[in-house]
Write a protein that holds these residues in place. Sequence first.
Motif, PDB file in Angstrom:
ATOM      1  N   GLU A  96       1.459  -1.130   0.139  1.00 54.99           N
ATOM      2  CA  GLU A  96      -0.052   0.018  -0.385  1.00 54.99           C
ATOM      3  C   GLU A  96       1.372   1.127   0.378  1.00 54.99           C
ATOM      4  O   GLU A  96      -0.027   1.918  -0.325  1.00 54.99           O
ATOM      5  CB  GLU A  96      -0.705   0.050   1.240  1.00 54.99           C
ATOM      6  CG  GLU A  96      -1.935   0.893   1.497  1.00 54.99           C
ATOM      7  CD  GLU A  96      -2.898   1.074   2.433  1.00 54.99           C
ATOM      8  OE1 GLU A  96      -3.429   2.147   2.339  1.00 54.99           O
ATOM      9  OE2 GLU A  96      -3.164  -0.049   3.235  1.00 54.99           O
ATOM     10  N   LEU A  97       2.024   0.882   0.838  1.00 53.77           N
ATOM     11  CA  LEU A  97       2.926   2.315   0.973  1.00 53.77           C
ATOM     12  C   LEU A  97       3.515   2.651  -0.542  1.00 53.77           C
ATOM     13  O   LEU A  97       3.869   3.964  -0.965  1.00 53.77           O
ATOM     14  CB  LEU A  97       3.988   2.071   2.101  1.00 53.77           C
ATOM     15  CG  LEU A  97       4.892   3.209   2.608  1.00 53.77           C
ATOM     16  CD1 LEU A  97       3.923   4.524   3.022  1.00 53.77           C
ATOM     17  CD2 LEU A  97       6.228   2.772   3.065  1.00 53.77           C
ATOM     18  N   VAL A  98       4.429   1.436  -1.201  1.00 52.07           N
ATOM     19  CA  VAL A  98       5.046   1.212  -2.040  1.00 52.07           C
ATOM     20  C   VAL A  98       4.538   0.654  -3.246  1.00 52.07           C
ATOM     21  O   VAL A  98       5.052  -0.289  -3.241  1.00 52.07           O
ATOM     22  CB  VAL A  98       5.705   1.324  -2.154  1.00 52.07           C
ATOM     23  CG1 VAL A  98       6.962   1.440  -3.544  1.00 52.07           C
ATOM     24  CG2 VAL A  98       6.730   2.767  -1.149  1.00 52.07           C
ATOM     25  N   PRO A  99       3.227   0.691  -3.677  1.00 49.69           N
ATOM     26  CA  PRO A  99       2.857  -0.571  -4.681  1.00 49.69           C
ATOM     27  C   PRO A  99       3.608  -1.409  -5.738  1.00 49.69           C
ATOM     28  O   PRO A  99       3.990  -2.838  -5.801  1.00 49.69           O
ATOM     29  CB  PRO A  99       1.632   0.138  -5.784  1.00 49.69           C
ATOM     30  CG  PRO A  99       1.296   1.109  -5.170  1.00 49.69           C
ATOM     31  CD  PRO A  99       2.250   2.087  -4.435  1.00 49.69           C
ATOM     32  N   ARG A 100       4.360  -0.579  -6.115  1.00 49.67           N
ATOM     33  CA  ARG A 100       5.356  -1.003  -7.233  1.00 49.67           C
ATOM     34  C   ARG A 100       6.440  -2.562  -6.176  1.00 49.67           C
ATOM     35  O   ARG A 100       7.249  -2.785  -6.813  1.00 49.67           O
ATOM     36  CB  ARG A 100       6.427  -0.417  -7.505  1.00 49.67           C
ATOM     37  CG  ARG A 100       5.574   0.413  -9.076  1.00 49.67           C
ATOM     38  CD  ARG A 100       6.635   1.197 -10.389  1.00 49.67           C
ATOM     39  NE  ARG A 100       7.545   0.838 -10.508  1.00 49.67           N
ATOM     40  CZ  ARG A 100       8.160   1.567 -11.376  1.00 49.67           C
ATOM     41  NH1 ARG A 100       8.465   2.504 -11.067  1.00 49.67           N
ATOM     42  NH2 ARG A 100       9.727   0.543 -11.921  1.00 49.67           N
ATOM     43  N   ALA A 101       6.458  -1.574  -4.791  1.00 47.60           N
ATOM     44  CA  ALA A 101       6.812  -3.116  -4.143  1.00 47.60           C
ATOM     45  C   ALA A 101       6.240  -4.592  -4.288  1.00 47.60           C
ATOM     46  O   ALA A 101       7.490  -5.367  -4.334  1.00 47.60           O
ATOM     47  CB  ALA A 101       7.169  -2.098  -2.799  1.00 47.60           C
ATOM     48  N   SER A 102       5.351  -5.150  -3.955  1.00 46.34           N
ATOM     49  CA  SER A 102       4.824  -6.158  -4.647  1.00 46.34           C
ATOM     50  C   SER A 102       6.092  -7.329  -5.362  1.00 46.34           C
ATOM     51  O   SER A 102       5.842  -8.261  -4.571  1.00 46.34           O
ATOM     52  CB  SER A 102       3.741  -5.802  -5.351  1.00 46.34           C
ATOM     53  OG  SER A 102       2.892  -7.364  -5.275  1.00 46.34           O
ATOM     54  N   ALA A 103       6.433  -7.022  -5.969  1.00 46.97           N
ATOM     55  CA  ALA A 103       7.252  -7.648  -6.811  1.00 46.97           C
ATOM     56  C   ALA A 103       8.821  -8.326  -6.116  1.00 46.97           C
ATOM     57  O   ALA A 103       9.287  -9.406  -6.008  1.00 46.97           O
ATOM     58  CB  ALA A 103       8.112  -7.541  -8.247  1.00 46.97           C
TER      59      ALA A 103
END
Length: 198
Positions: A96-103
Amino acid sequence: MADFTILTVCTGNICRSPLAHLLLRDGLADLGVTVHSAGVGALVDRGMPDQSLAIARSLGIVDAEAHRARQITADMVREADLILPMAREHRAAIVELVPRASAKTFTMREFGRIASHITDDALAQAVQDGATPADRMRLAVEEIGFSRGEVPPPASLEDDNIVDPYRQSDDVYAQSTAQLTPAVQQAVSLLRKAAGGL
């Protein structure tokens, strides 16, 4: 980036994530890996509780008393190559804080579970184009991400979490440690193999 950076995350950043941080740091010390930790609701500047310090000492960590809790920031998330939260709720907060961090974000036990299913041949093929140990570790994290949907899920989603021992009994601290340490060992093993190119 020359170094490979790992961020471990829990709630208060005084029990689970600092223990994971210190174990990963010691296990990868010779590989130019930077490991740090933070909490999604950190008890800022607080040290590890006595039970956690005793566990750290029993695992050979000599400087656990120096730990001070920090609140997670978006910059910490962006700068990390691998993020290892202790529970699914922390993973959700990070994404939620940094969506691109999901991977690059896996619960500690999820990463260990997937790592244990990656064969040496598959890992060697995945990291073969890495020019440096850090590059090869980044490629290994990508391989873990690609394998996320291929490895059988746990019997229960809760099995990817590490129980929070804060203000609990010594038995709960022992349970939390028993869930944490094998996952850390699996992560260290995979990253060390990747860094060396097998």
